[in-house]
Enzyme design. Sequence first.
Site, PDB file in Angstrom:
ATOM      1  CB  CYS A  90      -0.935  -0.005   1.206  1.00 13.07           C
ATOM      2  SG  CYS A  90      -1.956  -1.495   1.310  1.00 13.07           S
ATOM      3  CG  HIS A 123      -2.166   3.622   5.855  1.00  9.99           C
ATOM      4  ND1 HIS A 123      -1.948   3.489   4.504  1.00  9.99           N
ATOM      5  CD2 HIS A 123      -2.633   2.411   6.276  1.00  9.99           C
ATOM      6  CE1 HIS A 123      -2.258   2.256   4.119  1.00  9.99           C
ATOM      7  NE2 HIS A 123      -2.681   1.595   5.169  1.00  9.99           N
ATOM      8  CG  HIS A 177      -6.557   0.952   1.218  1.00  5.23           C
ATOM      9  ND1 HIS A 177      -5.575   1.430   0.374  1.00  5.23           N
ATOM     10  CD2 HIS A 177      -5.894   0.276   2.199  1.00  5.23           C
ATOM     11  CE1 HIS A 177      -4.389   1.063   0.825  1.00  5.23           C
ATOM     12  NE2 HIS A 177      -4.549   0.378   1.930  1.00  5.23           N
TER      13      HIS A 177
END
Length: 633
Positions: free
Chosen positions: A280, A433, A471
């Site tokens: 990620c 995040h 995401h």
Amino acid sequence: MSALPVIVGFGGFNAAGRASGHHAYRRMVLESLPDAERQETLAGLAVMMGLVTYTEGAYRDSDDQACSLVDIEARFGQQVLDGTLIRRIEAGFFDVDAVPWQKSAVLAGDAEPLRFEMDEREVPEPLPADWKVVELDNRRVQVTVAGPLAVKLDSYRDLAVKSAGQLPAGFDPGALYNSRFHPRALQLAVIGASDAVQSVGIPWAEIASSIRPDQVSVYASNVMSQMDEAGFGGLLQSRLKGSRVSTKQCPLGLNSMPADFVNAYIIGSVGHTGAIAGACASFLYNLSAAVEDIVNGRCRVAIVGNAEAPITSEIIDGYATMGALAQEDKLKKIDGGDTTDLRRSSRPFGENCGFTIAEASTYVVLMDDALALELGADIHGAVNDVFINADGFKKSISAPGPGNYITMAKAVASARAIVGDEGIRERSMVQAHGSSTPQNRVSESEIFDRVARVFGIENWPVSAVKAFVGHSLSPASGEQLITSLGVFKHGWIPGIKTIDRVADDVLGERLQIPLADLDRRDNPLDVVFLNSKGFGGNNATASVLAPRVVDRMMRKRHGESAVNSYVERRESVRARAAAYDAGALQGRFDTIYQFGEGLIDEADLTLSDKSINVPGFEQEISLELPNRFADMT
């Protein structure tokens, strides 16, 4: 003297719309915008979604009646809101209530053997030992099976995960260019990179003529490769489905394609290229490589990005089985009822149960400060540094570790060296995040809190764009970056609007986690920290400097006169960028896709021991390279 990597262009597409011109950012802070900007944002999304068109100098509805911006908001505003950001997975992907499945079964007769007919072309090879086949008319056969018969039966199952961050409803990325046979992620790469390049306001040919051909870097990748039918997904499924692999599924499935397509079809680069994957944190991994190239003089222009299209039932199945995704039944349990709002499935730092997967593409264009000055490029910010650290030994590949403490602390320390203690304490923020998992809300908030204590920060604003767009895996920190550029421009920090309150286990004593947009117009930011945590211990944190900080730095390095002249040259660049933006708002994206154009015949290369001249490029590549190890030879 290190070159400063300045951001001169940005673009892409996600659940909030088009990134260039700050439009995706503006969708996130829509409630805080002035009327004109809000209505323009809604109209641009309405065009993307096919609700209105722009022809003959006016917006028009499906009946070809002219619509004003006020009309569009009144008639289509709610439909635009409902068709953007996180929402229930739409039927264009698959039916979340009836996902195709194959159920294994064993058929057996009572006293008699099984007997059935089938097309002779469907008979398996080699013939099973307990099968007896008799030919019938019309290429049919009768099969008798002596024992039990194992079969796969088409079936359907309900998918526990029902929401995702999807492109605006009705928007087809493949319709913007000749995208035949392209996996969806590569469609996103083409339109996203094209959007970024055109947002610069300087034609690429003009940029290319100002530098040597080898002074361009392109870094882009994705995490999940291309897993839909046109990529690795179709490749892996073809034999099981009884079909054939195509010639394109294997090569187009590679995770380097988001970079390769930029080089081959958008800018025609012969410069440096790479595809770095760090789960990620992949965007920041690629950004780090580009920043180092520019700082050290290895390139003068860099395009950095990622494109991901993971909304497939198989990928969702994989993450859901890990317990990583927000599932409908778990959301209902948190909400204490029989229903839940899927648009609020991503809840960073609130009571949550997993992240919400999303599709997106994000690309930025970087230049060294001297080239930006020369060309009059509009500077939206600068990347000071990117720090990457692993977690050391791990018990679980997904568990947090010390690496993110290191990256955050180094990023703040590095920025402090530029903007000072006051800049860090009073005029900085964090783009978290914020994955929306219970573990993340605790571990990431603890990192921020401890770093804040060390640097004397008492009220640190923290935002999390995944609340809006989900995401997207590899492009996720790119979405943080582009949102930060919007904060620099408009002054509103997006609040985390999908939560009612911050969870009790979040360590927020020194953090300011707003639930509504936070107004920083009277106290603008100097620096934003982008934080990213990836499976496997892939931690990265970047510091991004505001344009006003960059302006001070440029004036100190290049002088008042040079910067004032640059400001004059910048006006025409801004006008061209604004013209592109206006056209895109009206549906004229003019996507760059140069398939088979400008091909280079290797036989026409001119080589000497001092240079290489590549046809089509104004400047030559120098071969008069220094000895980098002169002190050793």
